[in-house]
Design a protein around this motif. Structure first.
Motif, PDB file in Angstrom:
ATOM      1  N   LYS A  76       0.844  -1.202   0.000  1.00  0.00           N
ATOM      2  CA  LYS A  76       0.000   0.000   0.000  1.00  0.00           C
ATOM      3  C   LYS A  76       0.878   1.251   0.000  1.00  0.00           C
ATOM      4  CE  LYS A  76      -3.910  -2.277   0.760  1.00  0.00           C
ATOM      5  NZ  LYS A  76      -4.854  -2.475  -0.321  1.00  0.00           N
ATOM      6  N   PRO A  77       0.280   2.375  -0.350  1.00  0.00           N
ATOM      7  CA  PRO A  77       1.038   3.635  -0.302  1.00  0.00           C
ATOM      8  C   PRO A  77       1.557   3.909   1.117  1.00  0.00           C
ATOM      9  CG  PRO A  77      -1.071   3.942  -1.413  1.00  0.00           C
ATOM     10  CD  PRO A  77      -1.081   2.553  -0.855  1.00  0.00           C
ATOM     11  N   ALA A  78       2.642   4.663   1.181  1.00  0.00           N
ATOM     12  CA  ALA A  78       3.315   4.902   2.466  1.00  0.00           C
ATOM     13  C   ALA A  78       2.451   5.674   3.459  1.00  0.00           C
ATOM     14  CB  ALA A  78       4.619   5.644   2.219  1.00  0.00           C
ATOM     15  N   ASN A  79       1.418   6.348   2.975  1.00  0.00           N
ATOM     16  CA  ASN A  79       0.590   7.118   3.916  1.00  0.00           C
ATOM     17  C   ASN A  79      -0.648   6.342   4.375  1.00  0.00           C
ATOM     18  OD1 ASN A  79      -0.663   7.292   1.420  1.00  0.00           O
ATOM     19  ND2 ASN A  79      -1.430   9.361   1.791  1.00  0.00           N
ATOM     20  N   TYR A  80      -0.671   5.035   4.135  1.00  0.00           N
ATOM     21  CA  TYR A  80      -1.752   4.217   4.674  1.00  0.00           C
ATOM     22  C   TYR A  80      -1.337   3.688   6.043  1.00  0.00           C
ATOM     23  CZ  TYR A  80      -4.528   3.947   0.357  1.00  0.00           C
ATOM     24  OH  TYR A  80      -5.308   4.242  -0.719  1.00  0.00           O
ATOM     25  N   ARG A  81      -2.285   3.643   6.962  1.00  0.00           N
ATOM     26  CA  ARG A  81      -2.027   3.114   8.300  1.00  0.00           C
ATOM     27  C   ARG A  81      -3.164   2.206   8.726  1.00  0.00           C
ATOM     28  NH1 ARG A  81       1.799   5.867  11.569  1.00  0.00           N
ATOM     29  NH2 ARG A  81       1.486   3.970  12.776  1.00  0.00           N
ATOM     30  N   LEU A  82      -2.891   1.350   9.690  1.00  0.00           N
ATOM     31  CA  LEU A  82      -3.975   0.618  10.352  1.00  0.00           C
ATOM     32  C   LEU A  82      -4.394   1.472  11.536  1.00  0.00           C
ATOM     33  CD1 LEU A  82      -2.701  -3.084  10.414  1.00  0.00           C
ATOM     34  CD2 LEU A  82      -4.281  -2.019   8.790  1.00  0.00           C
ATOM     35  N   ALA A  83      -5.661   1.862  11.553  1.00  0.00           N
ATOM     36  CA  ALA A  83      -6.110   2.799  12.589  1.00  0.00           C
ATOM     37  C   ALA A  83      -5.877   2.249  13.995  1.00  0.00           C
ATOM     38  CB  ALA A  83      -7.588   3.120  12.390  1.00  0.00           C
ATOM     39  N   CYS A  84      -6.038   0.942  14.151  1.00  0.00           N
ATOM     40  CA  CYS A  84      -5.920   0.378  15.510  1.00  0.00           C
ATOM     41  C   CYS A  84      -4.491   0.385  16.003  1.00  0.00           C
ATOM     42  CB  CYS A  84      -6.512  -1.024  15.573  1.00  0.00           C
ATOM     43  SG  CYS A  84      -5.516  -2.299  14.784  1.00  0.00           S
ATOM     44  N   GLN A  85      -3.549   0.534  15.112  1.00  0.00           N
ATOM     45  CA  GLN A  85      -2.137   0.505  15.489  1.00  0.00           C
ATOM     46  C   GLN A  85      -1.549   1.906  15.601  1.00  0.00           C
ATOM     47  OE1 GLN A  85      -0.357  -2.757  15.829  1.00  0.00           O
ATOM     48  NE2 GLN A  85      -2.557  -2.991  16.136  1.00  0.00           N
ATOM     49  N   THR A  86      -2.362   2.901  15.370  1.00  0.00           N
ATOM     50  CA  THR A  86      -1.856   4.255  15.212  1.00  0.00           C
ATOM     51  C   THR A  86      -2.201   5.128  16.408  1.00  0.00           C
ATOM     52  OG1 THR A  86      -2.121   4.011  12.833  1.00  0.00           O
ATOM     53  CG2 THR A  86      -1.914   6.248  13.658  1.00  0.00           C
ATOM     54  N   VAL A  87      -1.164   5.712  16.984  1.00  0.00           N
ATOM     55  CA  VAL A  87      -1.343   6.618  18.113  1.00  0.00           C
ATOM     56  C   VAL A  87      -1.159   8.046  17.618  1.00  0.00           C
ATOM     57  CG1 VAL A  87      -0.359   7.323  20.334  1.00  0.00           C
ATOM     58  CG2 VAL A  87      -0.573   4.895  19.766  1.00  0.00           C
ATOM     59  N   VAL A  88      -2.091   8.902  17.989  1.00  0.00           N
ATOM     60  CA  VAL A  88      -2.109  10.276  17.492  1.00  0.00           C
ATOM     61  C   VAL A  88      -1.483  11.212  18.523  1.00  0.00           C
ATOM     62  CG1 VAL A  88      -3.623  12.138  16.699  1.00  0.00           C
ATOM     63  CG2 VAL A  88      -4.236   9.760  16.240  1.00  0.00           C
ATOM     64  N   ASN A  89      -0.488  11.977  18.077  1.00  0.00           N
ATOM     65  CA  ASN A  89       0.190  12.907  18.991  1.00  0.00           C
ATOM     66  C   ASN A  89       0.136  14.355  18.512  1.00  0.00           C
ATOM     67  OD1 ASN A  89       1.151  10.963  20.929  1.00  0.00           O
ATOM     68  ND2 ASN A  89       2.506  10.237  19.321  1.00  0.00           N
ATOM     69  N   GLY A  90      -0.701  14.622  17.538  1.00  0.00           N
ATOM     70  CA  GLY A  90      -0.801  15.983  17.015  1.00  0.00           C
ATOM     71  C   GLY A  90      -1.848  15.987  15.909  1.00  0.00           C
ATOM     72  N   PRO A  91      -2.043  17.144  15.274  1.00  0.00           N
ATOM     73  CA  PRO A  91      -3.094  17.249  14.261  1.00  0.00           C
ATOM     74  C   PRO A  91      -2.859  16.341  13.045  1.00  0.00           C
ATOM     75  CG  PRO A  91      -1.990  19.375  14.635  1.00  0.00           C
ATOM     76  CD  PRO A  91      -1.315  18.379  15.501  1.00  0.00           C
ATOM     77  N   VAL A  92      -3.926  15.685  12.609  1.00  0.00           N
ATOM     78  CA  VAL A  92      -3.856  14.846  11.411  1.00  0.00           C
ATOM     79  C   VAL A  92      -5.161  14.952  10.616  1.00  0.00           C
ATOM     80  CG1 VAL A  92      -2.248  13.028  12.111  1.00  0.00           C
ATOM     81  CG2 VAL A  92      -4.636  12.827  12.755  1.00  0.00           C
ATOM     82  N   SER A  93      -5.054  14.702   9.321  1.00  0.00           N
ATOM     83  CA  SER A  93      -6.241  14.571   8.474  1.00  0.00           C
ATOM     84  C   SER A  93      -6.289  13.150   7.944  1.00  0.00           C
ATOM     85  CB  SER A  93      -6.186  15.542   7.296  1.00  0.00           C
ATOM     86  OG  SER A  93      -6.252  16.863   7.781  1.00  0.00           O
ATOM     87  N   VAL A  94      -7.457  12.538   8.072  1.00  0.00           N
ATOM     88  CA  VAL A  94      -7.609  11.112   7.804  1.00  0.00           C
ATOM     89  C   VAL A  94      -8.717  10.881   6.776  1.00  0.00           C
ATOM     90  CG1 VAL A  94      -8.211   8.904   8.894  1.00  0.00           C
ATOM     91  CG2 VAL A  94      -6.958  10.627  10.207  1.00  0.00           C
ATOM     92  N   VAL A  95      -8.420  10.017   5.805  1.00  0.00           N
ATOM     93  CA  VAL A  95      -9.468   9.572   4.876  1.00  0.00           C
ATOM     94  C   VAL A  95      -9.787   8.122   5.220  1.00  0.00           C
ATOM     95  CG1 VAL A  95     -10.003   9.060   2.462  1.00  0.00           C
ATOM     96  CG2 VAL A  95      -8.800  11.158   3.040  1.00  0.00           C
ATOM     97  N   THR A  96     -11.037   7.867   5.564  1.00  0.00           N
ATOM     98  CA  THR A  96     -11.443   6.504   5.916  1.00  0.00           C
ATOM     99  C   THR A  96     -11.706   5.704   4.646  1.00  0.00           C
ATOM    100  OG1 THR A  96     -13.715   7.290   6.077  1.00  0.00           O
ATOM    101  CG2 THR A  96     -12.474   7.139   8.128  1.00  0.00           C
ATOM    102  N   LYS A  97     -11.602   4.417   4.763  1.00  0.00           N
ATOM    103  CA  LYS A  97     -11.886   3.487   3.666  1.00  0.00           C
ATOM    104  C   LYS A  97     -11.307   3.951   2.326  1.00  0.00           C
ATOM    105  CE  LYS A  97     -16.253   3.534   5.383  1.00  0.00           C
ATOM    106  NZ  LYS A  97     -17.695   3.296   5.411  1.00  0.00           N
ATOM    107  N   PRO A  98      -9.991   4.129   2.260  1.00  0.00           N
ATOM    108  CA  PRO A  98      -9.397   4.588   1.000  1.00  0.00           C
ATOM    109  C   PRO A  98      -9.548   3.543  -0.108  1.00  0.00           C
ATOM    110  CG  PRO A  98      -7.683   3.934   2.560  1.00  0.00           C
ATOM    111  CD  PRO A  98      -8.985   3.822   3.277  1.00  0.00           C
ATOM    112  N   GLU A  99      -9.342   3.949  -1.366  1.00  0.00           N
ATOM    113  CA  GLU A  99      -9.411   3.160  -2.612  1.00  0.00           C
ATOM    114  C   GLU A  99     -10.814   3.196  -3.181  1.00  0.00           C
ATOM    115  OE1 GLU A  99      -7.744  -0.928  -2.125  1.00  0.00           O
ATOM    116  OE2 GLU A  99      -6.766   0.026  -0.438  1.00  0.00           O
TER     117      GLU A  99
END
Ligand code: FES
Length: 99
Positions: A76-99
């Protein structure tokens, strides 16, 4: 403290540093799973790979990818993450269900 902006849903929520992205989405009624994931997700343990999101801004404000992510997101592209594995420490913009 960082805001999490869910782009498709046009919703911005406030999260304390260290917040789990999947948890914050679910708490705020943001649907991160496609049909299969809705029925079969692992509950946030990094085992199903269905909680994929795309980070369009603020990647540097997230925890580094885990082993589970390296496994599931290899192609997958480098900017894809698994939400459950991701800890947020500052502002982010997220697109759900990409593709
Ligand atoms: S919910 Fe299963 S990997 Fe994230």
């Amino acid at each position: 403290m960082g805001n999490i902006k869910f782009v498709k849903e046009n919703k911005e929520i406030i999260a304390a540093d260290g917040a789990n992205l999947r948890q914050k989405a679910l708490e705020n009624g943001i649907d991160i799973y496609k049909l299969w994931g809705k029925m079969m997700n692992c509950g946030g343990y990094g085992q199903c790979g269905t909680c994929i999101v795309e980070i369009i801004e603020g990647r540097e404000n997230l925890s580094p990818p885990t082993q589970a992510e390296n496994r599931f997101l290899k192609k997958k592209p480098a900017n894809y993450r698994l939400a459950c594995q991701t800890v947020v420490n500052g502002p982010v913009s997220v697109v759900t269900k990409p593709e």
